[in-house]
Enzyme design. Structure first.
Site, short mmCIF file in Angstrom:
data_model
loop_
_atom_site.label_atom_id
_atom_site.label_comp_id
_atom_site.label_asym_id
_atom_site.label_seq_id
_atom_site.Cartn_x
_atom_site.Cartn_y
_atom_site.Cartn_z
N HIS A 188 0.80 -1.22 0.00
CA HIS A 188 0.00 0.00 0.00
C HIS A 188 0.83 1.27 0.00
O HIS A 188 0.38 2.31 -0.45
CB HIS A 188 -1.01 -0.03 1.15
CG HIS A 188 -2.15 -0.93 0.81
ND1 HIS A 188 -2.13 -2.27 1.14
CD2 HIS A 188 -3.28 -0.71 0.10
CE1 HIS A 188 -3.23 -2.82 0.65
NE2 HIS A 188 -3.93 -1.91 0.03
N GLU A 427 -12.27 -9.63 -5.12
CA GLU A 427 -10.81 -9.76 -4.92
C GLU A 427 -10.43 -11.09 -4.30
O GLU A 427 -9.29 -11.28 -3.87
CB GLU A 427 -10.24 -8.57 -4.15
CG GLU A 427 -10.96 -8.22 -2.88
CD GLU A 427 -10.45 -6.95 -2.22
OE1 GLU A 427 -9.42 -6.40 -2.63
OE2 GLU A 427 -11.08 -6.53 -1.24
N ASP A 451 -5.35 -7.86 -4.78
CA ASP A 451 -5.56 -9.03 -3.93
C ASP A 451 -5.95 -10.25 -4.75
O ASP A 451 -5.56 -11.37 -4.42
CB ASP A 451 -6.63 -8.73 -2.87
CG ASP A 451 -6.03 -8.00 -1.68
OD1 ASP A 451 -4.94 -8.42 -1.24
OD2 ASP A 451 -6.62 -7.02 -1.21
N CYS A 498 -10.62 -1.73 -10.06
CA CYS A 498 -9.99 -0.63 -9.30
C CYS A 498 -8.60 -1.03 -8.79
O CYS A 498 -7.94 -0.24 -8.14
CB CYS A 498 -10.87 -0.17 -8.15
SG CYS A 498 -11.16 -1.45 -6.94
C1 PEP Z 1 -7.11 -4.60 -4.70
O1 PEP Z 1 -6.91 -5.51 -3.91
O2 PEP Z 1 -6.94 -4.68 -5.94
C2 PEP Z 1 -7.58 -3.29 -4.21
C3 PEP Z 1 -7.96 -2.32 -5.03
O3 PEP Z 1 -7.57 -3.09 -2.86
P1 PEP Z 1 -6.22 -2.85 -2.02
O4 PEP Z 1 -5.09 -2.67 -3.00
O5 PEP Z 1 -6.44 -1.63 -1.21
O6 PEP Z 1 -6.12 -4.09 -1.23
MG MG Z 2 -7.66 -5.39 -1.87
#
Ligand code: PEP
Ligand code: MG
Length: 539
Positions: A188, A427, A451, A498
């Site tokens: 992140h 995910e 994920d 996303c």
């Molecule tokens: C993902 O897992 O693709 C997502 C958008 O959520 P994060 O990256 O915050 O886990």
């Molecule tokens: Mg995620």
């Protein structure tokens, strides 16, 4: 000049001075001083500044969270004036002839241990406060005060590693680039760097001795130059100019609809982590916000954000996006996003553990606080809510029940709310495989490829050793995406992406042909994607 290689997390060129960032507690060194009275004067002036900060914080907190919650800053001010505390600092400086930072840190440690050992619960709880005020004074003394202490000039932050909670607290206007030794490209912190549009490298053998030196970060080639020579500096200034010119060209696409040559409309949205990112959404002309990672709100704080605090944030975001969709994801903590005050137990496999919607369905009051804030904010704009890490239909039904409860409670108290679309992140492979059933339950799907790649390929997204085999282009991923789109469309449920894969320009045409309805990407990727969409045809 020295040159170091690393792995690129985000493109772009940064030129500036290095700030070697280490955790506050580690920054204090013991130095002998000649003039102890001068050191005492330094402490006194830092203390005065810390007092001013506490008064400002108190005033801000009274406004935002009410007087009783703001009291903590009054308590901190009183502690800072405490006679024993001050005397201990003077004594250490005078007797040991050491710097004020060391005297404050030692006193802070001693006092907090003393409080922690007390029987009385009230005094026990003061242990953290005395540490906190000492860290505040040390931050003023070292010039590292403010949000994660970046000083006045924009800097290239070099660190061993950066946790998302540290990154999110940095003042974005002071950040030119990140360079770390640890970290992975799917963490992140890396995602934040992309959202904030700043060049970033990982895997660099960093050195504390670079602190204050000039440097160049080449985010494209994955290179860091420390103490660059004049020729290199000139080359990079020229390169940066060319990049700016390319960017200018892309800016000409602002205002154009995201429609292919043969008329297919794609919703091109942006991902954000805070209110501050909204300016970037506008600067890049995104048609909406496709993912607001609300957990960063929780990561910035040292307490549960109250309903009122959250409401103000969500309301500000929608009010700044008039007539545009804002999709807010509910709390997604756990794994690399750890929040101390949630007091979660250590886990063997945190990525597959107690996280995201699992926590919310377990700690329903925390979940309902967020939902109430979201529904209240929906009276001010177009809010959609989406839920992370779903694996079953029963979870979705329980979520919907809780949403109904929240709406009922708001209606009973005559608090207005708007129409809110509900969606889920896809995910987990389980969600993909039952997407035909899930599609009957919700208005939209947003595929979280970060994920989904991790769980499909059984590759920890945090592990830098596996970065080169973490392959989001794997045929399994592309088949899953197609399956989700088809299952969603059969039930009138729109489907977007996303995760970071949505911004992969080598796949944009393919995604459009697969039938994707929405792509939500880092703000700076909106115009490069628009450039592809407006120049392609589906057939
Ligand atoms: C993902 O897992 O693709 C997502 C958008 O959520 P994060 O990256 O915050 O886990
Ligand atoms: Mg995620």
């Amino acid at each position: 000049m020295e040159q170091f290689n690393g792995k690129s997390i985000y493109n772009g060129i940064a030129i500036g001075r290095i700030l070697f960032y280490s955790k506050n507690q580690q920054q204090v060194k013991r130095n002998k001083v000649e003039d102890v009275e001068e050191e005492i004067a330094r402490f006194e002036s830092a203390k005065a500044k810390a007092m001013e900060q506490l008064q400002e914080l108190y005033a801000k907190a009274v406004e935002e969270v009410g007087e009783s919650n703001a009291m903590i800053f009054e308590v901190h001010s009183m502690m800072l004036e405490d006679e024993d505390y001050n005397e201990s600092i003077y004594n250490i400086i005078r007797n040991e002839e050491v710097n004020a930072e060391f005297a404050v840190a030692t006193t802070g440690d001693n006092f907090s241990t003393m409080f922690a050992e007390m029987e009385d619960e009230y005094f026990k709880a003061r242990a953290a406060d005395v540490k906190d005020i000492s860290e505040r004074v040390i931050a003023v003394l070292t010039g590292l005060e403010g949000e994660a202490g970046l000083g006045d000039e924009p800097v290239i932050v070099v660190a061993e590693d950066l946790a998302p909670s540290e990154t999110v607290q940095m003042d974005k206007s002071k950040l030119l680039a990140f360079v770390t030794r640890l970290g992975s490209s799917n963490s992140h912190t890396a995602i934040l760097a992309r959202t904030m549009n700043i060049p970033a490298l990982i895997g660099v053998e960093i050195s504390e001795a670079w602190d204050g030196k000039m440097a160049i970060v080449d985010g494209k080639q994955g290179v860091l130059f420390v103490d660059p020579d004049v020729a290199t500096l000139e080359t990079y200034m020229e390169k940066r100019k060319r990049e700016d010119a390319q960017r200018e060209l892309l800016l000409q696409l602002k205002g154009q609809p995201d429609v292919t040559k043969d008329g297919r409309h794609i919703h091109l949205y942006a991902n954000i982590g805070s209110v501050a990112d909204v300016a970037n959404v506008h600067a890049n002309d995104a048609a909406g916000i496709g993912l607001f990672r609300s957990e960063f709100l929780y990561l910035e704080k040292d307490h549960y954000p109250t309903e009122e605090e959250q409401f103000q944030v969500y309301k500000t975001v929608v009010q700044n996006m008039p007539g545009k969709k804002v999709i807010i994801r509910t709390l997604d903590i756990g794994a690399d996003k750890q929040v101390d005050y949630f007091e979660m137990e250590q886990e063997e496999n945190p990525a597959m553990g107690y996280r995201a919607i699992r926590i919310c369905l377990d700690r329903v009051e925390v979940f309902k606080t967020q939902l109430r804030a979201l529904y209240r904010a929906s009276a001010y704009g177009m809010i959609s809510i989406m839920f992370p890490m779903v694996i079953s239909v029963s979870e979705v039904r329980r979520i919907k029940e809780i949403c109904e409860e929240v709406k009922r409670e708001l209606s009973d108290s005559d608090i207005p709310y708007g129409d809110v679309e509900l969606g889920i992140m896809i995910e987990t492979p389980a969600a993909v495989m039952i997407s035909d059933l899930l599609a009957k339950e919700v208005d939209f799907f947003s595929i979280g490829t970060n994920d989904l790649t991790q769980y499909t390929l059984a590759i920890d997204r945090q592990n830098p050793k596996l970065d080169n085999i973490y392959d989001a282009h794997h045929p399994a991923m592309l088949r899953m995406i197609q399956m989700v789109i088809d299952n969603g469309h059969k039930e009138n449920c729109w489907v977007g992406i996303c995760g970071e894969l949505g911004a992969d320009t080598t796949l944009t045409e393919r995604f459009v042909r697969m039938g994707i309805d929405e792509l939500s990407v880092a703000p700076s990727m909106v115009l490069p994607l628009r450039n592809i969409i407006v120049n392609m045809s589906v057939d």
